[in-house]
Design an enzyme around this catalytic site. Structure first.
Site, PDB file in Angstrom:
ATOM      1  N   LEU A  80     -39.481  -0.652 -19.319  1.00  0.00           N
ATOM      2  CA  LEU A  80     -41.143  -0.147 -19.672  1.00  0.00           C
ATOM      3  C   LEU A  80     -41.372   0.745 -20.290  1.00  0.00           C
ATOM      4  O   LEU A  80     -42.823   0.998 -20.000  1.00  0.00           O
ATOM      5  CB  LEU A  80     -41.315   0.856 -18.148  1.00  0.00           C
ATOM      6  CG  LEU A  80     -40.346  -1.128 -16.731  1.00  0.00           C
ATOM      7  CD1 LEU A  80     -40.819  -0.233 -15.380  1.00  0.00           C
ATOM      8  CD2 LEU A  80     -41.126  -1.911 -16.947  1.00  0.00           C
ATOM      9  N   CYS A  81     -41.115   0.779 -21.346  1.00  0.00           N
ATOM     10  CA  CYS A  81     -41.647   2.032 -22.305  1.00  0.00           C
ATOM     11  C   CYS A  81     -42.435   1.381 -23.318  1.00  0.00           C
ATOM     12  O   CYS A  81     -42.085   0.523 -23.729  1.00  0.00           O
ATOM     13  CB  CYS A  81     -40.313   2.581 -23.232  1.00  0.00           C
ATOM     14  SG  CYS A  81     -39.580   3.921 -22.764  1.00  0.00           S
ATOM     15  N   HIS A  82     -43.460   2.122 -23.573  1.00  0.00           N
ATOM     16  CA  HIS A  82     -43.905   1.225 -24.803  1.00  0.00           C
ATOM     17  C   HIS A  82     -43.988   1.716 -26.104  1.00  0.00           C
ATOM     18  O   HIS A  82     -42.955   2.694 -26.158  1.00  0.00           O
ATOM     19  CB  HIS A  82     -45.635   2.392 -24.428  1.00  0.00           C
ATOM     20  CG  HIS A  82     -45.865   2.079 -22.580  1.00  0.00           C
ATOM     21  ND1 HIS A  82     -46.271   2.730 -22.255  1.00  0.00           N
ATOM     22  CD2 HIS A  82     -47.432   1.603 -22.941  1.00  0.00           C
ATOM     23  CE1 HIS A  82     -47.120   2.783 -21.657  1.00  0.00           C
ATOM     24  NE2 HIS A  82     -47.465   1.740 -21.815  1.00  0.00           N
ATOM     25  N   MET A 117     -39.099   9.653 -24.189  1.00  0.00           N
ATOM     26  CA  MET A 117     -37.218   8.537 -23.613  1.00  0.00           C
ATOM     27  C   MET A 117     -37.284   8.099 -25.591  1.00  0.00           C
ATOM     28  O   MET A 117     -35.502   8.166 -25.445  1.00  0.00           O
ATOM     29  CB  MET A 117     -37.738   6.777 -23.251  1.00  0.00           C
ATOM     30  CG  MET A 117     -38.330   7.621 -21.958  1.00  0.00           C
ATOM     31  SD  MET A 117     -36.562   8.036 -21.429  1.00  0.00           S
ATOM     32  CE  MET A 117     -35.802   6.761 -21.163  1.00  0.00           C
ATOM     33  N   GLU A 118     -37.614   8.344 -26.716  1.00  0.00           N
ATOM     34  CA  GLU A 118     -37.585   8.016 -28.082  1.00  0.00           C
ATOM     35  C   GLU A 118     -36.313   9.177 -27.997  1.00  0.00           C
ATOM     36  O   GLU A 118     -35.199   9.087 -29.050  1.00  0.00           O
ATOM     37  CB  GLU A 118     -38.724   7.815 -28.643  1.00  0.00           C
ATOM     38  CG  GLU A 118     -39.627   6.758 -28.682  1.00  0.00           C
ATOM     39  CD  GLU A 118     -40.284   6.781 -28.160  1.00  0.00           C
ATOM     40  OE1 GLU A 118     -41.090   5.517 -27.176  1.00  0.00           O
ATOM     41  OE2 GLU A 118     -40.533   7.804 -26.407  1.00  0.00           O
ATOM     42  N   ASP A 132     -17.240   6.594 -30.629  1.00  0.00           N
ATOM     43  CA  ASP A 132     -16.919   5.331 -31.444  1.00  0.00           C
ATOM     44  C   ASP A 132     -16.042   5.506 -32.640  1.00  0.00           C
ATOM     45  O   ASP A 132     -15.539   5.039 -32.241  1.00  0.00           O
ATOM     46  CB  ASP A 132     -18.307   3.949 -31.830  1.00  0.00           C
ATOM     47  CG  ASP A 132     -17.222   2.905 -32.742  1.00  0.00           C
ATOM     48  OD1 ASP A 132     -16.577   2.157 -32.029  1.00  0.00           O
ATOM     49  OD2 ASP A 132     -17.660   2.224 -33.464  1.00  0.00           O
TER      50      ASP A 132
END
Length: 168
Positions: A80-82, A117-118, A132
């Protein structure tokens, strides 16, 4: 700084169905967010990282680039992120103490929606990439947290986590 809680979850409509928030009426403003992740390692693993002797290559560079790449693709990761046109996305990967690595990601944009969010996705991806890079020599390595430290801009203004720097 007092926490102001929203009256409702913005990604749910009146029926409780998930939806993307409509930001078309909002004016673009400068948005900035700072997030961190922390990776706990065996002290011997951190010594190998500091010496540049991890068999897969330059773990610091791989983690930074993974974070930048993932942060730019945040809207593909989080449904739901733009999509946001980032003006800056910086990732720092810094050894901390004898057994940890702190990752800090800063996202900046002139946009209608925030960039929290970014920054969070960038920090998380950098932590996972570092994991990793060392998992072959340190099966006990772990990502301990990913969290927002600060956000600025938009209608809600500035928010900052108290006691924000350092390990959990």
């Amino acid at each position: 700084m007092a926490r102001r809680m929203p009256r409702r979850l913005t990604h749910l409509d009146a029926r409780g169905t998930a939806r993307m928030v409509d930001v078309s009426a909002k004016a673009p403003t400068l948005r900035r967010a700072l997030a961190e992740a922390y990776v706990r390692l065996a002290p011997a693993t951190l010594r190998l990282l500091r010496a540049g002797r991890v068999g897969k290559g330059d773990a610091w560079a791989v983690a930074r680039l993974a974070g930048i790449q993932a942060g730019k693709r945040c809207s593909e990761w989080i449904p739901l992120c733009h999509p946001v046109r980032l003006d800056r996305l910086a990732v720092e990967v810094v050894p901390q103490g004898r057994d940890g690595v702190r990752i800090e990601a800063e996202a900046v944009a002139l946009d209608r929606t925030g960039v929290e969010m970014e920054a969070l996705v960038a920090a998380a991806a950098a932590a996972l990439a570092l994991y990793d890079m060392v998992k072959g020599v340190d099966r006990g390595a772990q990502v301990e947290h990913v969290r927002l430290l600060r956000k600025e801009g938009g209608r809600s203004g500035t928010w900052s986590r108290r006691g924000r720097r350092g390990s959990p």
